[in-house]
Design a protein around this motif. Structure first.
Motif, mmCIF file in Angstrom:
data_model
loop_
_atom_site.group_PDB
_atom_site.id
_atom_site.type_symbol
_atom_site.label_atom_id
_atom_site.label_comp_id
_atom_site.label_asym_id
_atom_site.label_seq_id
_atom_site.Cartn_x
_atom_site.Cartn_y
_atom_site.Cartn_z
ATOM 1 N N GLY A 145 0.812 -1.216 0.000
ATOM 2 C CA GLY A 145 0.000 0.000 0.000
ATOM 3 C C GLY A 145 0.843 1.262 0.000
ATOM 4 O O GLY A 145 0.537 2.216 -0.721
ATOM 5 N N SER A 146 1.907 1.278 0.797
ATOM 6 C CA SER A 146 2.741 2.483 0.823
ATOM 7 C C SER A 146 3.502 2.650 -0.488
ATOM 8 O O SER A 146 3.688 3.773 -0.961
ATOM 9 C CB SER A 146 3.699 2.469 2.013
ATOM 10 N N ALA A 147 3.932 1.551 -1.093
ATOM 11 C CA ALA A 147 4.605 1.655 -2.390
ATOM 12 C C ALA A 147 3.656 2.250 -3.424
ATOM 13 O O ALA A 147 4.036 3.154 -4.182
ATOM 14 C CB ALA A 147 5.107 0.286 -2.843
ATOM 15 N N LEU A 148 2.428 1.769 -3.456
ATOM 16 C CA LEU A 148 1.451 2.285 -4.421
ATOM 17 C C LEU A 148 1.060 3.726 -4.119
ATOM 18 O O LEU A 148 1.017 4.569 -5.023
ATOM 19 C CB LEU A 148 0.204 1.395 -4.439
ATOM 20 N N ALA A 149 0.770 4.021 -2.857
ATOM 21 C CA ALA A 149 0.312 5.369 -2.503
ATOM 22 C C ALA A 149 1.404 6.411 -2.726
ATOM 23 O O ALA A 149 1.153 7.464 -3.333
ATOM 24 C CB ALA A 149 -0.152 5.391 -1.050
ATOM 25 N N TYR A 150 2.610 6.128 -2.244
ATOM 26 C CA TYR A 150 3.671 7.121 -2.391
ATOM 27 C C TYR A 150 4.151 7.238 -3.833
ATOM 28 O O TYR A 150 4.585 8.303 -4.261
ATOM 29 C CB TYR A 150 4.814 6.842 -1.412
ATOM 30 N N THR A 151 4.054 6.171 -4.606
ATOM 31 C CA THR A 151 4.346 6.285 -6.039
ATOM 32 C C THR A 151 3.305 7.165 -6.706
ATOM 33 O O THR A 151 3.642 8.009 -7.545
ATOM 34 C CB THR A 151 4.386 4.892 -6.701
ATOM 35 N N ALA A 152 2.040 6.995 -6.323
ATOM 36 C CA ALA A 152 0.987 7.859 -6.873
ATOM 37 C C ALA A 152 1.214 9.314 -6.479
ATOM 38 O O ALA A 152 0.956 10.225 -7.280
ATOM 39 C CB ALA A 152 -0.384 7.388 -6.393
ATOM 40 N N ILE A 153 1.719 9.544 -5.287
ATOM 41 C CA ILE A 153 1.989 10.919 -4.859
ATOM 42 C C ILE A 153 3.120 11.518 -5.686
ATOM 43 O O ILE A 153 2.997 12.636 -6.193
ATOM 44 C CB ILE A 153 2.313 10.967 -3.347
ATOM 45 N N VAL A 154 4.225 10.799 -5.865
ATOM 46 C CA VAL A 154 5.355 11.366 -6.600
ATOM 47 C C VAL A 154 5.055 11.495 -8.091
ATOM 48 O O VAL A 154 5.638 12.343 -8.766
ATOM 49 C CB VAL A 154 6.668 10.575 -6.379
ATOM 50 N N LEU A 155 4.137 10.687 -8.599
ATOM 51 C CA LEU A 155 3.763 10.800 -10.009
ATOM 52 C C LEU A 155 2.664 11.824 -10.234
ATOM 53 O O LEU A 155 2.304 12.108 -11.375
ATOM 54 C CB LEU A 155 3.330 9.433 -10.554
ATOM 55 N N GLY A 156 2.102 12.371 -9.153
ATOM 56 C CA GLY A 156 1.091 13.412 -9.279
ATOM 57 C C GLY A 156 -0.335 12.909 -9.240
ATOM 58 O O GLY A 156 -1.260 13.684 -9.451
ATOM 59 N N GLY A 157 -0.562 11.635 -8.996
ATOM 60 C CA GLY A 157 -1.916 11.093 -8.948
ATOM 61 C C GLY A 157 -2.646 11.409 -7.659
ATOM 62 O O GLY A 157 -3.862 11.447 -7.619
ATOM 63 N N LEU A 158 -1.901 11.610 -6.588
ATOM 64 C CA LEU A 158 -2.466 12.003 -5.297
ATOM 65 C C LEU A 158 -1.799 13.299 -4.862
ATOM 66 O O LEU A 158 -0.628 13.532 -5.183
ATOM 67 C CB LEU A 158 -2.214 10.924 -4.233
ATOM 68 N N PRO A 159 -2.516 14.132 -4.129
ATOM 69 C CA PRO A 159 -1.900 15.400 -3.706
ATOM 70 C C PRO A 159 -0.781 15.173 -2.694
ATOM 71 O O PRO A 159 -0.825 14.255 -1.885
ATOM 72 C CB PRO A 159 -3.065 16.163 -3.067
#
Length: 136
Positions: A30-44
């Motif tokens: 979950g942290s790999a997916l969430a923080y990857t989404a954050i660094v790619l701009g998918g999550l604020p």
């Protein structure tokens, strides 16, 4: 190893220890997916999305220790979460230049800090359970 030492390190109930260990693996993914989404701009990139999951994971490590002891399990829960974050950092670094150091020493330091936080959660949870049991 004596039963008392084993229960402190791994937990009194093996089934519950396995459940919390599997939860640690889920936190890693979950942290790999969430923080990857954050660094790619998918999550604020806000305080809530960056620090909120850390608070949740520390709470789970503390609850695990309260319910079952297990120093290694509490450290595993937070360490696996950090491992997922490290994977996200490396994914971000592979996509271009980053403003933070990405090295094995940094990875080990991050994981060690989170394992230390898990051990702190263990101390809080286990001591709280023992204090409540003693008061009753």
């Amino acid at each position: 190893m004596s039963a008392n030492v084993s229960s402190i390190l791994v937990g009194r109930n093996q089934h519950r220890s396995r459940q919390f260990s599997v939860l640690g693996g889920a936190f890693s993914l979950g942290s790999a997916l969430a923080y990857t989404a954050i660094v790619l701009g998918g999550l604020p990139d806000t305080f809530l999305f960056m620090v909120g999951p850390v608070v949740v994971v520390l709470g789970v490590a503390t609850i695990s220790a309260f319910l079952n002891d297990g120093l290694l399990v509490s450290g595993l829960i937070t360490g696996m979460f950090a491992l997922g974050g490290v994977v996200a950092m490396h994914i971000d670094a592979s996509l271009g230049p980053v403003s933070y150091p990405v090295s094995l020493a940094t990875d080990i330091r991050i994981i060690a800090i989170f394992v230390g936080l898990g051990i702190g959660g263990f101390v809080i949870g286990a001591v709280t359970r023992r204090a409540i049991t003693h008061i009753r």
